[in-house]
Design a protein around this motif. Structure first.
Motif, PDB file in Angstrom:
ATOM      1  N   LYS A   1      -4.033   5.001  -2.239  1.00 19.62           N
ATOM      2  CA  LYS A   1      -5.189   5.693  -1.586  1.00 19.62           C
ATOM      3  C   LYS A   1      -6.557   5.129  -1.930  1.00 19.62           C
ATOM      4  CE  LYS A   1      -4.016  10.757  -2.510  1.00 19.62           C
ATOM      5  NZ  LYS A   1      -4.134  11.892  -3.336  1.00 19.62           N
ATOM      6  N   THR A   2      -7.363   4.598  -0.844  1.00 21.42           N
ATOM      7  CA  THR A   2      -8.653   4.035  -1.133  1.00 21.42           C
ATOM      8  C   THR A   2      -9.716   4.831  -1.499  1.00 21.42           C
ATOM      9  OG1 THR A   2      -9.035   4.291   1.382  1.00 21.42           O
ATOM     10  CG2 THR A   2      -7.817   2.120   0.732  1.00 21.42           C
ATOM     11  N   SER A   3      -9.584   6.166  -1.228  1.00 21.01           N
ATOM     12  CA  SER A   3     -10.430   7.027  -1.672  1.00 21.01           C
ATOM     13  C   SER A   3      -9.918   8.263  -2.324  1.00 21.01           C
ATOM     14  CB  SER A   3     -11.187   7.607  -0.608  1.00 21.01           C
ATOM     15  OG  SER A   3     -12.372   8.231  -0.851  1.00 21.01           O
ATOM     16  N   PRO A   4     -10.317   8.815  -3.440  1.00 22.49           N
ATOM     17  CA  PRO A   4      -9.606   9.865  -4.357  1.00 22.49           C
ATOM     18  C   PRO A   4      -9.547  11.101  -3.478  1.00 22.49           C
ATOM     19  CG  PRO A   4     -11.841   9.188  -5.199  1.00 22.49           C
ATOM     20  CD  PRO A   4     -11.623   8.266  -4.272  1.00 22.49           C
ATOM     21  N   GLU A   5     -10.418  11.471  -2.632  1.00 24.33           N
ATOM     22  CA  GLU A   5     -10.411  12.544  -1.902  1.00 24.33           C
ATOM     23  C   GLU A   5      -9.352  12.805  -0.656  1.00 24.33           C
ATOM     24  OE1 GLU A   5     -13.667  10.344   0.215  1.00 24.33           O
ATOM     25  OE2 GLU A   5     -12.919  10.695  -1.835  1.00 24.33           O
ATOM     26  N   LEU A   6      -8.845  11.556  -0.490  1.00 28.32           N
ATOM     27  CA  LEU A   6      -7.529  11.497   0.585  1.00 28.32           C
ATOM     28  C   LEU A   6      -6.621  12.444   0.019  1.00 28.32           C
ATOM     29  CD1 LEU A   6      -7.853   7.866   1.636  1.00 28.32           C
ATOM     30  CD2 LEU A   6      -8.923  10.098   2.951  1.00 28.32           C
ATOM     31  N   GLU A   7      -5.864  13.080   1.033  1.00 27.79           N
ATOM     32  CA  GLU A   7      -4.613  13.836   0.711  1.00 27.79           C
ATOM     33  C   GLU A   7      -3.485  13.223   0.550  1.00 27.79           C
ATOM     34  OE1 GLU A   7      -3.952  16.754   3.698  1.00 27.79           O
ATOM     35  OE2 GLU A   7      -5.830  17.831   3.415  1.00 27.79           O
ATOM     36  N   ARG A   8      -3.422  11.987   0.905  1.00 27.53           N
ATOM     37  CA  ARG A   8      -2.225  11.062   0.995  1.00 27.53           C
ATOM     38  C   ARG A   8      -2.559   9.412   0.983  1.00 27.53           C
ATOM     39  NH1 ARG A   8       0.362  12.625   6.697  1.00 27.53           N
ATOM     40  NH2 ARG A   8      -1.372  12.229   8.220  1.00 27.53           N
ATOM     41  N   ALA A   9      -1.631   8.804   0.500  1.00 27.37           N
ATOM     42  CA  ALA A   9      -1.936   7.423   0.533  1.00 27.37           C
ATOM     43  C   ALA A   9      -2.274   6.734   1.983  1.00 27.37           C
ATOM     44  CB  ALA A   9      -1.098   6.425  -0.284  1.00 27.37           C
ATOM     45  N   ASP A  10      -3.490   6.028   2.269  1.00 25.02           N
ATOM     46  CA  ASP A  10      -3.642   5.650   3.498  1.00 25.02           C
ATOM     47  C   ASP A  10      -3.320   4.199   3.613  1.00 25.02           C
ATOM     48  OD1 ASP A  10      -5.593   5.094   1.557  1.00 25.02           O
ATOM     49  OD2 ASP A  10      -7.244   4.772   3.155  1.00 25.02           O
ATOM     50  N   ILE A  11      -2.794   3.454   2.582  1.00 26.08           N
ATOM     51  CA  ILE A  11      -2.741   2.230   2.725  1.00 26.08           C
ATOM     52  C   ILE A  11      -1.238   1.837   1.918  1.00 26.08           C
ATOM     53  CG2 ILE A  11      -3.187  -0.338   1.626  1.00 26.08           C
ATOM     54  CD1 ILE A  11      -5.193   0.519   3.780  1.00 26.08           C
ATOM     55  N   GLN A  12      -0.552   0.916   2.626  1.00 23.55           N
ATOM     56  CA  GLN A  12       0.679   0.513   2.103  1.00 23.55           C
ATOM     57  C   GLN A  12       0.503  -1.100   1.588  1.00 23.55           C
ATOM     58  OE1 GLN A  12       4.187   0.897   4.645  1.00 23.55           O
ATOM     59  NE2 GLN A  12       5.633   0.341   3.205  1.00 23.55           N
ATOM     60  N   PHE A  13       0.702  -1.276   0.376  1.00 24.39           N
ATOM     61  CA  PHE A  13       0.710  -2.667  -0.239  1.00 24.39           C
ATOM     62  C   PHE A  13       1.888  -3.392  -0.146  1.00 24.39           C
ATOM     63  CE2 PHE A  13       0.669  -4.832  -4.019  1.00 24.39           C
ATOM     64  CZ  PHE A  13      -0.223  -5.998  -4.204  1.00 24.39           C
ATOM     65  N   PHE A  14       1.977  -4.603   0.362  1.00 22.59           N
ATOM     66  CA  PHE A  14       3.167  -5.591   0.283  1.00 22.59           C
ATOM     67  C   PHE A  14       2.837  -6.709  -0.656  1.00 22.59           C
ATOM     68  CE2 PHE A  14       3.430  -3.486   4.237  1.00 22.59           C
ATOM     69  CZ  PHE A  14       4.398  -3.004   4.493  1.00 22.59           C
ATOM     70  N   PHE A  15       3.677  -7.157  -1.450  1.00 20.92           N
ATOM     71  CA  PHE A  15       3.523  -8.237  -2.511  1.00 20.92           C
ATOM     72  C   PHE A  15       4.520  -9.057  -2.247  1.00 20.92           C
ATOM     73  CE2 PHE A  15       4.373 -10.625  -6.435  1.00 20.92           C
ATOM     74  CZ  PHE A  15       3.316 -11.023  -6.565  1.00 20.92           C
ATOM     75  N   SER A  16       4.292 -10.362  -2.110  1.00 24.52           N
ATOM     76  CA  SER A  16       5.276 -11.386  -1.806  1.00 24.52           C
ATOM     77  C   SER A  16       4.806 -12.672  -2.748  1.00 24.52           C
ATOM     78  CB  SER A  16       5.215 -11.705  -0.275  1.00 24.52           C
ATOM     79  OG  SER A  16       6.042 -13.027   0.128  1.00 24.52           O
ATOM     80  N   PRO A  17       5.856 -12.919  -3.306  1.00 25.77           N
ATOM     81  CA  PRO A  17       5.513 -14.389  -4.216  1.00 25.77           C
ATOM     82  C   PRO A  17       5.642 -15.705  -3.579  1.00 25.77           C
ATOM     83  CG  PRO A  17       7.611 -13.822  -4.401  1.00 25.77           C
ATOM     84  CD  PRO A  17       7.266 -12.763  -3.567  1.00 25.77           C
ATOM     85  N   VAL A  18       4.889 -15.673  -2.431  1.00 26.27           N
ATOM     86  CA  VAL A  18       5.190 -16.989  -1.758  1.00 26.27           C
ATOM     87  C   VAL A  18       3.971 -16.923  -0.553  1.00 26.27           C
ATOM     88  CG1 VAL A  18       6.618 -16.116   0.160  1.00 26.27           C
ATOM     89  CG2 VAL A  18       6.768 -18.648  -0.630  1.00 26.27           C
ATOM     90  N   ALA A  19       3.421 -18.081  -0.022  1.00 28.53           N
ATOM     91  CA  ALA A  19       2.610 -18.304   0.865  1.00 28.53           C
ATOM     92  C   ALA A  19       3.129 -17.902   2.410  1.00 28.53           C
ATOM     93  CB  ALA A  19       1.793 -19.516   0.917  1.00 28.53           C
ATOM     94  N   LEU A  20       2.186 -17.244   3.160  1.00 22.02           N
ATOM     95  CA  LEU A  20       2.798 -16.829   4.578  1.00 22.02           C
ATOM     96  C   LEU A  20       3.194 -18.010   5.303  1.00 22.02           C
ATOM     97  CD1 LEU A  20       0.217 -14.068   5.460  1.00 22.02           C
ATOM     98  CD2 LEU A  20       2.389 -13.794   4.598  1.00 22.02           C
ATOM     99  N   ASN A  21       2.919 -19.317   5.092  1.00 19.11           N
ATOM    100  CA  ASN A  21       3.079 -20.453   5.810  1.00 19.11           C
ATOM    101  C   ASN A  21       4.013 -21.414   5.009  1.00 19.11           C
ATOM    102  OD1 ASN A  21       1.049 -21.246   3.910  1.00 19.11           O
ATOM    103  ND2 ASN A  21       0.230 -22.563   5.200  1.00 19.11           N
ATOM    104  N   ALA A  22       4.639 -21.053   3.808  1.00 21.46           N
ATOM    105  CA  ALA A  22       5.429 -21.753   2.964  1.00 21.46           C
ATOM    106  C   ALA A  22       6.607 -22.317   3.898  1.00 21.46           C
ATOM    107  CB  ALA A  22       5.863 -20.883   2.059  1.00 21.46           C
ATOM    108  N   THR A  23       6.839 -23.354   3.852  1.00 24.55           N
ATOM    109  CA  THR A  23       8.231 -24.085   4.281  1.00 24.55           C
ATOM    110  C   THR A  23       9.173 -24.871   3.546  1.00 24.55           C
ATOM    111  OG1 THR A  23       6.766 -25.992   4.988  1.00 24.55           O
ATOM    112  CG2 THR A  23       7.043 -24.208   6.585  1.00 24.55           C
ATOM    113  N   LEU A  24      10.049 -25.406   3.765  1.00 25.10           N
ATOM    114  CA  LEU A  24      10.921 -26.467   2.806  1.00 25.10           C
ATOM    115  C   LEU A  24       9.983 -27.609   2.433  1.00 25.10           C
ATOM    116  CD1 LEU A  24      14.468 -26.225   4.565  1.00 25.10           C
ATOM    117  CD2 LEU A  24      13.520 -24.850   2.397  1.00 25.10           C
TER     118      LEU A  24
END
Length: 276
Positions: free
Chosen positions: A184-207
């Motif tokens: 939740k980005t604000s405590p008064e919200l009834e449900r979580a409004d954001i989904q957070f994805f964690f990735s241990p690599v850069a979006l443009n990573a290549t071999l």
């Protein structure tokens, strides 16, 4: 925020945990609805016929009931009409479903007439209420060589691919997202409004390999995605030609609520990434 062991729990508010991934453990190959349910019965069910390289052009109605579908074989150009004995289920995705209905004369009457298509049913909602989950990434450098970039060095990547090929295990059998969270980005919200994805690599990573190609650097990526966007877009016809793609307008971030949620998510992410 609490650790969440089951994303499908009946009472789910916000929390963080590992992803549920559909794949075959013995092979390390990701699954899907098609692989899991359709492929095993394609050659065994007499009441199932899968037709490939064929595109639906129009749904035909008789007395306000869908009775047949006009199609074209994209390899031969042959046109054929498939008639229904009982029912027609239209499942062409969020973009092509409304496009096919509009081409069939089902949708907002004025819009359909603009393209010279006969109006079969005036349904103003067709093509409306399009939602897009806007995603905003935060990219930060890691404190050391601890990211997935190490696995993308040419020699290690080749060994990982061979490991996956022979026993379905290793880094290449997984997706490059290690965990996620609902917040939740604000405590008064009834449900979580954001989904957070964690990735241990850069979006443009290549071999990469020393002396040949430079790596993207040891970077971690955190993406913040709107779960319930307030902004609404639409799908409309570009022409009456079924070969033409539709006009898609997402109106992304048109509503201030969406902007406020993403700003709050960015602040939370920066705070999180600054912790030990």
């Amino acid at each position: 925020m609490q650790r969440q062991p089951d994303w499908n729990a009946a009472q789910f508010g916000d929390g963080a945990g590992f992803l549920d991934v559909a794949y075959v453990p013995e092979t390390g190959i990701r699954s899907s609805s098609s692989v899991a349910y359709l492929h095993p019965i394609m050659d065994t069910r007499e009441n199932l016929h899968v037709i490939l390289n064929t595109r639906a052009l129009r749904v035909n109605l008789t007395n306000d009931r869908a009775t047949s579908v006009d199609c074209v074989n994209e390899l031969t150009g042959e046109r054929i009409t498939y008639s229904a004995a009982k029912e027609i289920i239209l499942c062409a995705g969020a973009i092509d479903s409304p496009r096919l209905l509009l081409l069939s004369g089902i949708g907002p009457a004025d819009e359909i007439r603009e393209h010279g298509i006969n109006v079969v049913a005036d349904v103003p909602g067709v093509g409306r209420n399009l939602m897009e989950h806007a995603s905003c990434p935060v990219i930060m450098g890691a404190n050391g060589p601890i990211t997935f970039l190490s696995q993308l060095r040419y020699d290690r990547a080749v060994l990982s691919v061979l490991r996956w090929w022979f026993n379905g295990s290793g880094p290449m059998s997984q997706i490059p997202i290690t965990c996620w969270a609902f917040r939740k980005t604000s405590p008064e919200l009834e449900r979580a409004d954001i989904q957070f994805f964690f990735s241990p690599v850069a979006l443009n990573a290549t071999l990469w390999f020393p002396g040949i190609r430079k790596g993207a650097g040891h970077i971690v990526t955190a993406r913040n995605c709107l779960r319930y966007p307030a902004s609404r877009g639409h799908v409309r016809l570009a022409s009456a030609n079924a070969e033409d793609g539709p006009r898609v307008v997402t109106n992304m971030l048109q509503e201030d609520q969406d902007v406020r949620s993403l700003i709050g998510a960015l602040r939370q992410t920066r705070e999180l990434m600054s912790t030990p």
